[in-house]
Design an enzyme around this catalytic site. Structure first.
Site, PDB file in Angstrom:
ATOM      1  CG  ASP A  83      -6.275  -3.177  -0.139  1.00  0.00           C
ATOM      2  OD1 ASP A  83      -7.284  -3.885  -0.297  1.00  0.00           O
ATOM      3  OD2 ASP A  83      -5.961  -2.259  -0.927  1.00  0.00           O
ATOM      4  CG  ASP A 110      -5.997  -9.080  -5.448  1.00  0.00           C
ATOM      5  OD1 ASP A 110      -6.674  -9.745  -6.262  1.00  0.00           O
ATOM      6  OD2 ASP A 110      -5.535  -7.954  -5.712  1.00  0.00           O
ATOM      7  CG  HIS A 186      -5.988  -0.795  -8.137  1.00  0.00           C
ATOM      8  ND1 HIS A 186      -6.517  -0.423  -6.920  1.00  0.00           N
ATOM      9  CD2 HIS A 186      -6.301  -2.103  -8.290  1.00  0.00           C
ATOM     10  CE1 HIS A 186      -7.107  -1.464  -6.362  1.00  0.00           C
ATOM     11  NE2 HIS A 186      -6.997  -2.495  -7.182  1.00  0.00           N
ATOM     12  N   GLY A 217     -10.274   1.517  -6.239  1.00  0.00           N
ATOM     13  CA  GLY A 217     -10.058   2.389  -7.388  1.00  0.00           C
ATOM     14  C   GLY A 217     -10.769   3.716  -7.259  1.00  0.00           C
ATOM     15  CG  ASN A 238     -10.312  -0.400  -0.007  1.00  0.00           C
ATOM     16  OD1 ASN A 238     -11.084  -0.508   0.942  1.00  0.00           O
ATOM     17  ND2 ASN A 238      -9.662  -1.422  -0.499  1.00  0.00           N
TER      18      ASN A 238
END
Length: 288
Positions: A83, A110, A186, A217, A238
């Protein structure tokens, strides 16, 4: 097909067709991995072991090899995902290990910290192309989530996903999985979250199941909101602190009074119980 037989995509495409969600749970140690898989086998659920770059940098190849071996030995489909790989050193390590045969089933490149979508694409695409040659599909983030956790970059300039740009963005990066910004962040929510479900619906209609959608999130979200996101096209969800925090608390307390193996077993079961709850909530229990 560069991704034929890929575990992440097999799991997510089946979830999309079946209308359920897949738990992608952050695991920081071997106990967490054992717990996630143990719970998945009890619930007969597919699942994903998710590793943050900070954990990969700490454990490197031996830890990733443990995760991959545990996933392959499981009696249900388990994928291993990296991730929020934002820094070149994270991506170089992951791709370098893959070239040595120790391979994630998927990674997230990311580049959401970029100023523009064009810059995001320019950063992500070379890594996406390298990963594809190794048979590894890539998740990317369109827009920008605020906040930070577990060694991630702190972001304070959230930007919602524009669904009209999603197809062009996916084609530009060459990525396979999309993480949108819909009002999620997040870390902990100060106010009750107001997710833009219309963005998810537009993305679902745009991609027609060809691009799995990932929800980031998720700290402290109500069950009804998880279900709504799944109904609107999310297949990968996630999770981090939901299982991590009670596990850490249980392990710390048990180590004060019990033999080490007993304390580890007790904490492992705490982690597993949280995973079981989400397998049931997301509708993936019994789908393996």
């Amino acid at each position: 097909m560069p991704f034929e037989g890929n575990r992440t995509l097999d799991i997510l495409y089946k979830a999309q067709r079946g209308g359920y969600g897949i738990l992608s749970q952050a695991c920081y140690d071997t106990n967490s991995v054992v717990a996630l898989i143990r719970a998945a086998e009890r619930c007969r659920s597919p699942a994903m072991v998710m590793i943050f770059p900070v954990t990969l940098m700490y454990g490197k190849g031996p830890f990733l090899q443990f995760c991959v071996t545990a996933a392959r030995d499981a009696s249900v489909p388990i994928a291993v995902h990296l991730d929020h790989a934002t820094d070149p050193e994270h991506l170089e390590l992951a791709l370098g290990l893959a070239e040595q045969g120790i391979k994630f089933d998927s990674i997230m490149v990311d580049a959401s910290h970029a100023e523009t979508d064009e810059e995001n694409i320019a950063i992500a695409r070379p890594y996406v192309e390298r990963a594809a040659k190794l048979g590894i599909p890539v998740e990317v983030e369109l827009g920008r989530l605020e906040g930070g956790e577990a060694g991630l970059r702190m972001i304070s300039d959230a930007k919602l996903t524009n669904p009209q740009k999603a197809k062009e963005f996916i084609e530009g990066t060459g990525a396979t999985i999309l993480a949108p910004s819909i009002g999620n962040l997040h870390g902990k929510y100060i106010n009750p979250p107001n997710f833009r479900q219309d963005i998810l619906q537009d993305l679902r209609d745009t991609f027609q199941g060809a691009v799995p959608i990932c929800l980031h999130g998720t700290d402290e979200l109500p069950d009804a909101l998880f279900r709504e996101c799944i109904r609107n096209g999310v297949s990968k969800i996630n999770l981090n602190s939901w299982a991590r925090d009670p596990y850490a608390k249980a392990l710390g307390e048990a180590l004060l009074t019990k033999p080490f193996p007993d304390a580890v077993e007790e904490a492992t079961e705490v982690f597993a119980a949280v995973c079981e709850r989400f397998y049931i909530l997301f509708g993936s229990a019994g789908k393996a």
